[in-house]
Every structure is written in C-alpha cells, then in structure tokens.
Design a protein around this motif. Structure first.
Motif, PDB file in Angstrom:
ATOM      1  N   ALA A 114       0.848  -1.204   0.000  1.00 54.46           N
ATOM      2  CA  ALA A 114       0.000   0.000   0.000  1.00 54.46           C
ATOM      3  C   ALA A 114       0.881   1.251   0.000  1.00 54.46           C
ATOM      4  O   ALA A 114       0.611   2.221  -0.729  1.00 54.46           O
ATOM      5  N   TRP A 115       1.945   1.233   0.803  1.00 53.39           N
ATOM      6  CA  TRP A 115       2.872   2.376   0.844  1.00 53.39           C
ATOM      7  C   TRP A 115       3.556   2.580  -0.512  1.00 53.39           C
ATOM      8  O   TRP A 115       3.702   3.713  -0.993  1.00 53.39           O
ATOM      9  N   LEU A 116       3.966   1.482  -1.152  1.00 53.27           N
ATOM     10  CA  LEU A 116       4.616   1.583  -2.454  1.00 53.27           C
ATOM     11  C   LEU A 116       3.647   2.096  -3.520  1.00 53.27           C
ATOM     12  O   LEU A 116       4.041   2.825  -4.437  1.00 53.27           O
ATOM     13  N   THR A 119       3.170   5.893  -2.796  1.00 52.75           N
ATOM     14  CA  THR A 119       4.376   6.687  -3.040  1.00 52.75           C
ATOM     15  C   THR A 119       4.804   6.672  -4.502  1.00 52.75           C
ATOM     16  O   THR A 119       5.229   7.693  -5.049  1.00 52.75           O
ATOM     17  N   TYR A 120       4.705   5.505  -5.145  1.00 53.43           N
ATOM     18  CA  TYR A 120       5.244   5.346  -6.503  1.00 53.43           C
ATOM     19  C   TYR A 120       4.229   4.818  -7.520  1.00 53.43           C
ATOM     20  O   TYR A 120       4.591   4.595  -8.672  1.00 53.43           O
ATOM     21  N   GLN A 121       3.009   4.567  -7.092  1.00 50.59           N
ATOM     22  CA  GLN A 121       1.998   3.932  -7.942  1.00 50.59           C
ATOM     23  C   GLN A 121       2.477   2.572  -8.455  1.00 50.59           C
ATOM     24  O   GLN A 121       2.186   2.165  -9.588  1.00 50.59           O
ATOM     25  N   LEU A 122       3.203   1.867  -7.602  1.00 54.67           N
ATOM     26  CA  LEU A 122       3.619   0.506  -7.930  1.00 54.67           C
ATOM     27  C   LEU A 122       2.413  -0.422  -7.811  1.00 54.67           C
ATOM     28  O   LEU A 122       1.801  -0.521  -6.757  1.00 54.67           O
ATOM     29  N   ASP A 123       2.088  -1.114  -8.905  1.00 55.63           N
ATOM     30  CA  ASP A 123       0.900  -1.962  -8.969  1.00 55.63           C
ATOM     31  C   ASP A 123       1.263  -3.389  -8.561  1.00 55.63           C
ATOM     32  O   ASP A 123       1.729  -4.183  -9.381  1.00 55.63           O
ATOM     33  N   SER A 124       1.050  -3.732  -7.289  1.00 57.07           N
ATOM     34  CA  SER A 124       1.352  -5.069  -6.778  1.00 57.07           C
ATOM     35  C   SER A 124       0.110  -5.943  -6.664  1.00 57.07           C
ATOM     36  O   SER A 124       0.197  -7.088  -6.213  1.00 57.07           O
ATOM     37  N   LEU A 125      -1.037  -5.417  -7.084  1.00 52.48           N
ATOM     38  CA  LEU A 125      -2.324  -6.052  -6.778  1.00 52.48           C
ATOM     39  C   LEU A 125      -2.412  -7.484  -7.279  1.00 52.48           C
ATOM     40  O   LEU A 125      -2.914  -8.364  -6.586  1.00 52.48           O
ATOM     41  N   TRP A 129       3.003 -15.251  -5.605  1.00 50.54           N
ATOM     42  CA  TRP A 129       4.083 -15.486  -4.642  1.00 50.54           C
ATOM     43  C   TRP A 129       5.455 -15.238  -5.270  1.00 50.54           C
ATOM     44  O   TRP A 129       6.394 -14.791  -4.597  1.00 50.54           O
ATOM     45  N   ASP A 130       5.602 -15.521  -6.579  1.00 51.20           N
ATOM     46  CA  ASP A 130       6.885 -15.307  -7.236  1.00 51.20           C
ATOM     47  C   ASP A 130       7.188 -13.829  -7.423  1.00 51.20           C
ATOM     48  O   ASP A 130       8.295 -13.470  -7.831  1.00 51.20           O
ATOM     49  N   TYR A 131       6.221 -12.971  -7.116  1.00 49.07           N
ATOM     50  CA  TYR A 131       6.449 -11.522  -7.066  1.00 49.07           C
ATOM     51  C   TYR A 131       6.621 -11.060  -5.619  1.00 49.07           C
ATOM     52  O   TYR A 131       7.538 -10.304  -5.296  1.00 49.07           O
ATOM     53  N   ILE A 132       5.747 -11.538  -4.749  1.00 45.91           N
ATOM     54  CA  ILE A 132       5.728 -11.069  -3.355  1.00 45.91           C
ATOM     55  C   ILE A 132       7.041 -11.366  -2.646  1.00 45.91           C
ATOM     56  O   ILE A 132       7.629 -10.488  -1.985  1.00 45.91           O
ATOM     57  N   PHE A 222       1.909 -10.887 -15.945  1.00 44.92           N
ATOM     58  CA  PHE A 222       3.033 -10.441 -15.104  1.00 44.92           C
ATOM     59  C   PHE A 222       2.977  -8.919 -14.894  1.00 44.92           C
ATOM     60  O   PHE A 222       3.999  -8.229 -14.898  1.00 44.92           O
ATOM     61  N   VAL A 223       1.780  -8.410 -14.675  1.00 47.38           N
ATOM     62  CA  VAL A 223       1.583  -6.967 -14.516  1.00 47.38           C
ATOM     63  C   VAL A 223       2.406  -6.414 -13.353  1.00 47.38           C
ATOM     64  O   VAL A 223       3.055  -5.366 -13.468  1.00 47.38           O
ATOM     65  N   ALA A 224       2.392  -7.096 -12.206  1.00 47.39           N
ATOM     66  CA  ALA A 224       3.109  -6.593 -11.029  1.00 47.39           C
ATOM     67  C   ALA A 224       4.620  -6.548 -11.273  1.00 47.39           C
ATOM     68  O   ALA A 224       5.292  -5.573 -10.930  1.00 47.39           O
TER      69      ALA A 224
END
Length: 418
Positions: A114-116, A119-125, A129-132, A222-224
């Motif tokens: 949420a902070w990322l 702050t940076y509009q980083l889309d982690s949604l 797991w291979d991203y997290i 692989f959007v994130a």
C-alpha cells in the motif's frame, strides 16, 4: 591546483541480488567473478546483500558467518527487528555479505505494498508469490542499508547501492524515500517483457517496436513484475544493462534508455591455468563416460564426442528445444561416424540422486542394456517435464544401436550432488 576527480569512488558500495550466496542463474556468476576486484578496491566497505534461503548457516557452503564482523551494528540492527547474518562469501576476495531473513515481512505485505502504491503507484495487486517474495526481499535489503547508514555513515560519505533485476527493485524505491544520500543503481540483465515474449514463442527483436509492454504484461499475467521493473528503472539514479540489444528492450518496454551499458566480464582468477584446464577436462571426460555407461547400462566408445549444455531451466529462451531437436536429427543421420552423448546439465525440481544409477555404478554389468532412461537424479512429476517430453518426441531412446545418446542432469554439480 589539482582538479577534483569528476568521478570519485564511493566510500561504501552495497550490492544486492537474489543470487548472492544463492546459485540460481547467470547473475551468480556475474557477481561472484567480479568480487575480487571490488573487495580489493573497497575492502570491507564493499558489502553484498542476499537472501537467507538456507536459514541454517552451517549448511550453506557459500557463506562463512563471522559474528565479530560489524558486530556493534549487527546488534543494533537486530534490536531494530532486522533478522540478519553477517559474514563472508566463500569465493575469491571473500567479500563481506549480509544475509537477510525477510519472512517477517510476509505478515506486513499489504501495508508495504500500500505504501509503495501511494508513493510510486507501484501496482502489486495481481502479484503472485513469485512476485511477493522477491519484492519483500528487496524491501528488507533497503532497510538494512538504511540501518547501516544511520549507524556508520556520515553526511559527507559517498554511498552507492546497486540492485540487480526487478526482484530487488523495492530496495531502490525504499532508499529513494528514506536514504536519499545513497546513489542507487538498477541493473537489469533482461527485461521481464522480453523474456515473456521469447518464452511464449513470439518473435522478439524482429517486431520489437510493435509491442506494448502493458498489453503483453496483461496477456501473460506479469503486470506486477512489469510495474516494479518499470518503476525501478524510472526512479533509480543510474540505470544500466549488460548489452546494447537489451538497452533496446529497456527503451521499448520500460520507457527509458539506460545510462550505461556494462558488459559482463569475469576475473582472470576464475579461469584455470592451461595445464590445470586440460587435466580437469580429462578427468571430467572419464567421469562423464562412467556415468553415461551406468545410465545406459551399455559400454561407450572412449572416443565418443561429449557435448555438455548447461544453464537455467528456461526451455525456449535458453534454446533447450533446439538443442534436443538437433540431437534428434543427428541420430537419424545414417553415416554419423562417432557415437555422441549429449548432456543437459540443467537444475530442475529433483528429489535426489537415482538409486538405480548409483547401484549400476557400483556394480558395472552391461549384460542388460537400459533404454529410455535419461536422468541422474529423480524428478518430481517427470511426466510433466518439458525436457523429457522433447527427448521422447525426438525418439531419442538411448538404444544400443543409436549413435546419439542423451543424459539429463537435473542438479547443480557442487560436489555433494550424489
């Protein structure tokens, strides 16, 4: 008066990668074979950060823990909640290494992402797991550098922090906000989008300018990862890659041309002497033939041609499909003058060395040849393995009258591989 050096060396150099003390792919070789030069130049002010994937330090042959190295800071960092081990990498130069256990951040991932985003509009949604997992490792590496900075580093010190691949990008984003004194370098060895395009059988460079990275990321899921790679490239103080052709990918997919192309190299000490090389080559040849004969339960001509193909298990991107197809075509040549053994030394999901192979090596008996057996180690779900499927499609059956045999070694050859 002497002119001031326009490119002064940093006082502290941090380098972060998922492959520090953790052999996964080629980046391990890139970093480990340049460490001697950097450790000689910076001594203990060159500090590598990697993931503590072994947990039990004594089991990791790469890492030599030293509880007295940076002891006062380590105790301070632990009091701040950081879970780290400090020591040295067991390679030429023995550089300082900090291994981080980042699993404590799993329970905080929603807050961190949420902070990322804010702050940076980083889309982690949509990140799996291979991203997290790697994203949280990068975040932890950023916190380690921040802690070290607060304890040791003055306002006049020059600090450079290099991060490899999108997997560590959150470390750059963390430092940009919390330790702006640190100059950040992002090095990508290949783009996520380029890997995906090639891995899915699409033409990459021939049609490079026609691809929209956002569309491809949504199409192949692989959007994130793409968001993190693009965001890191945009936010880093310096952006580098290892080849001119990858720079073209960066411009097309990440919207930014790299600042510097830094081709991979390695230490001269990495290369054995000529005499040592030929001795090792001869010993390896004997061993390869012994293992091959035991897998096949067939004698092999000592003059057989041996071909060893190795790398990371990227079936299309590393050309494993073409290699197996080529061996299949050679096996159908009626006048092939010599027996050939093609080895595929590609680490895969294996359970350990083959007991049948070990038994046949202990008691050599060629009375009953074995066919359609390929692996030195047992695989999980061999029926789903792309390499084995391609071998069978090419009718490479390892029959006694086949001129081309094939052997699959799905393990790192590290001396304790069975």
């Amino acid at each position: 008066m002497m002119k001031e050096n326009p490119h002064p060396l940093p006082d502290y150099l941090f380098e972060t990668s998922w492959e520090v003390c953790n052999k996964v792919g080629g980046i391990y070789t890139v970093i480990s074979t340049k460490a001697l030069t950097l450790a000689t130049e910076f001594r203990d002010n060159y500090i590598l950060i990697g993931p503590d994937v072994w947990k039990e330090t004594h089991r990791n042959p790469e890492f030599l823990e030293d509880k007295f190295l940076y002891q006062a800071w380590r105790q301070k960092a632990e009091s701040e909640g950081l879970k780290i081990k400090v020591g040295r990498w067991n390679i030429a130069g023995n550089p300082v290494v900090i291994l981080v256990d980042f699993t404590q951040y799993f329970s905080q991932k929603d807050k961190i992402f949420a902070w990322l985003w804010e702050t940076y509009q980083l889309d982690s949604l949509t990140g799996g797991w291979d991203y997290i997992e790697p994203a949280l490792f990068g975040y932890a590496a950023g916190k380690i550098i921040e802690s070290f900075y607060n304890y040791y580093i003055s306002g006049t010190d020059r600090i450079v922090a290099q991060f490899h691949e999108w997997m560590t990008g959150t470390g750059i984003l963390y430092l940009k906000k919390n330790v702006p004194q640190a100059g950040t370098v992002f090095t990508t060895h290949a783009t996520v989008t380029g890997r995906s395009i090639a891995g899915n059988g699409l033409p990459l460079y021939r049609e490079l300018e026609g691809y929209d990275a956002g569309v491809i990321a949504r199409q192949f899921g692989f959007v994130a990862k793409h968001s993190l790679e693009r965001c890191t490239a945009q936010e880093a103080d310096s952006f580098t890659t290892v080849s001119e052709i990858t720079d073209r990918e960066c411009m097309q997919f990440l919207g930014k041309k790299v600042d510097v192309v830094t081709p991979n190299g390695f230490e001269d000490s990495f290369v054995p002497s000529r005499a040592d090389f030929y001795e090792k080559r001869a010993q390896s040849r004997v061993r390869l033939l012994e293992v091959s004969e035991a897998i096949l339960n067939q004698p092999l001509d000592k003059g057989s041609i041996l071909i060893v193909n190795s790398g990371r298990y990227e079936f299309r991107n590393k050309g494993l499909d073409l290699y197996i197809d080529a061996l299949g075509k050679l096996n159908k040549q009626p006048r092939l003058p010599q027996t050939m053994v093609g080895f595929i030394a590609i680490p895969a999901y294996q359970t350990g060395p083959s007991k049948k192979l070990q038994d046949r090596m202990a008691a050599r008996n060629f009375n009953e040849p074995v066919i359609s057996e390929y692996c030195t180690h047992e695989l999980h779900e061999p029926e789903n393995d792309a390499i084995l499927r391609r071998i069978k499609q090419n009718e490479l059956l390892n029959r006694p009258d086949d001129k081309v045999k094939i052997v699959f070694v799905p393990a790192y050859l590290n001396g304790s591989d069975g």
